[in-house]
Write a protein that holds these residues in place. Structure first.
Motif, short mmCIF file in Angstrom:
data_model
loop_
_atom_site.label_atom_id
_atom_site.label_comp_id
_atom_site.label_asym_id
_atom_site.label_seq_id
_atom_site.Cartn_x
_atom_site.Cartn_y
_atom_site.Cartn_z
N SER A 150 1.94 0.42 4.27
CA SER A 150 2.47 1.80 4.27
C SER A 150 3.07 2.18 2.91
O SER A 150 3.07 3.35 2.55
CB SER A 150 3.44 2.02 5.41
OG SER A 150 4.21 0.89 5.62
N GLY A 151 3.53 1.21 2.12
CA GLY A 151 4.06 1.54 0.79
C GLY A 151 2.96 1.75 -0.24
O GLY A 151 3.25 2.10 -1.39
N GLY A 152 1.69 1.51 0.11
CA GLY A 152 0.59 1.74 -0.82
C GLY A 152 0.00 0.45 -1.38
O GLY A 152 -1.06 0.47 -2.00
N GLU A 153 0.68 -0.71 -1.18
CA GLU A 153 0.16 -1.97 -1.71
C GLU A 153 -1.16 -2.33 -1.02
O GLU A 153 -1.28 -2.18 0.20
CB GLU A 153 1.21 -3.07 -1.44
CG GLU A 153 0.87 -4.41 -2.05
CD GLU A 153 1.75 -5.54 -1.48
OE1 GLU A 153 1.51 -6.69 -1.84
OE2 GLU A 153 2.67 -5.24 -0.67
N CYS A 154 -2.11 -2.82 -1.81
CA CYS A 154 -3.42 -3.18 -1.22
C CYS A 154 -3.56 -4.70 -1.14
O CYS A 154 -3.35 -5.40 -2.12
CB CYS A 154 -4.52 -2.60 -2.10
SG CYS A 154 -6.16 -3.11 -1.57
N PHE B 98 0.96 -6.80 10.74
CA PHE B 98 1.32 -5.43 10.40
C PHE B 98 1.28 -4.52 11.63
O PHE B 98 0.34 -4.61 12.41
CB PHE B 98 0.35 -4.86 9.36
CG PHE B 98 0.37 -5.61 8.06
CD1 PHE B 98 1.38 -5.40 7.14
CD2 PHE B 98 -0.61 -6.55 7.78
CE1 PHE B 98 1.41 -6.11 5.95
CE2 PHE B 98 -0.59 -7.26 6.59
CZ PHE B 98 0.43 -7.05 5.67
N ASN B 99 2.31 -3.66 11.76
CA ASN B 99 2.24 -2.69 12.85
C ASN B 99 1.90 -1.31 12.35
O ASN B 99 1.71 -0.38 13.12
CB ASN B 99 3.51 -2.68 13.71
CG ASN B 99 4.72 -2.23 12.94
OD1 ASN B 99 4.60 -1.77 11.80
ND2 ASN B 99 5.89 -2.37 13.54
N CYS B 100 1.82 -1.13 11.02
CA CYS B 100 1.29 0.12 10.49
C CYS B 100 0.59 -0.16 9.16
O CYS B 100 0.69 -1.27 8.64
CB CYS B 100 2.37 1.18 10.36
SG CYS B 100 3.69 0.70 9.30
#
Ligand code: BTN
Length: 260
Positions: free
Chosen positions: A204-208, A233-235
């Motif tokens: 969710s913070g944008g990290e891939c 991960f839940n999102c």
């Protein structure tokens, strides 16, 4: 369960409407609108909602059991409705609840809780946007790869009949959701065809993170395997590429487009 339809002509967003009127709407109401002026997607995105071409609907759920399964119920119902109208269109679920055909999105789901009572979610609204007759030129304007029944099959569909198909499937899956959650979970997991594949996961913070989609836990979380470790991960969001798909899926999609 009988899903009752509440039909609107134009509204900001059926989710916003259903949340605003939640107290007065019976359990299992499906608020549908011909047009949305401020359709909303996940992660703060806009949902393209031109009048009279797609389904925009929000299901009122008064007694959510396991909230993540509300999305699963909608995803499975959408898949079934698409399948019944266009059997050659091979739709699947992309975690958490996008409905995809090949590497393009055909439907999205936005689940929102309405209130928390005694520490648990007391009500939910599950919004569904299903691209039915959205033309290829319109699809090209969407900021992510998108498709519609029209783009997949080259013909248009009666929106009223498509909505009826969706209501029929929602009614069936609502019963499964309420009484047989394990069964719903199993069906939803089986529809998540990307399990086992290597792919990019965007937190969710944008990290891939690139890794293998190892599994989905019974509480709906995605397990990603990377460098021998498992992360839960839940999102977040899966970024799909041709290598995430099986050869069969790529062939099926290309065949579908050739038959237009
Ligand atoms: C997503 O994939 O980002 C979720 C899209 C959800 C769109 C539907 S359209 C009906 C309902 N009303 C909204 O404003 N959003 C949902």
């Amino acid at each position: 369960m009988n899903i009752e339809i509440l039909e609107l002509d134009s509204v900001d967003s059926t989710n916003t409407y259903a949340r605003r009127h939640f107290a007065g709407l019976p359990d299992g109401t499906l608020v549908v609108s011909r047009h949305q002026t401020a359709g909303r997607g996940r992660l703060g995105r806009v949902w393209v909602s031109p009048p009279g071409v797609n389904i925009y609907g929000s299901l009122v759920i008064k007694n959510p059991g396991e909230p993540f399964l509300a999305g699963a119920l909608c995803a499975l119902a959408i898949m079934e409705a698409l399948q019944s109208a266009a059997p050659a269109v091979d739709a699947y679920v992309k975690w958490p609840n996008d409905v995809y055909v090949g590497n393009r999105k055909i439907a999205g789901i936005l689940c929102e809780s309405t209130e928390i009572a005694a520490g648990r979610v007391a009500g939910m609204v599950a919004g569904m946007g299903v691209n039915i007759n959205l033309a290829p030129e319109e699809l090209a304007r969407i900021d992510q790869p998108a498709t519609s029944l029209l783009a997949e099959t080259g013909r248009t569909y009666d929106l009223k009949k498509m909505t009826e198909r969706l209501v029929k499937s929602l009614s069936r899956y609502y019963i499964i959701y309420s009484g047989f959650p394990d069964r719903l979970f199993d069906a939803w997991k089986a529809a998540n065809r990307l399990i086992g594949r290597r792919l990019d996961f965007i937190r969710s913070g944008g990290e891939c993170l690139t890794g293998r989609f190892a599994d989905i836990t019974r509480d709906g979380n995605l397990l990603l395997e990377k460098d021998g470790e498992q992360y839960k991960f839940n999102c977040g969001e899966i970024r799909i590429s041709k290598t995430s798909l099986s050869a069969d899926q790529i062939i099926k999609q290309q065949e579908g487009r050739r038959n237009e």
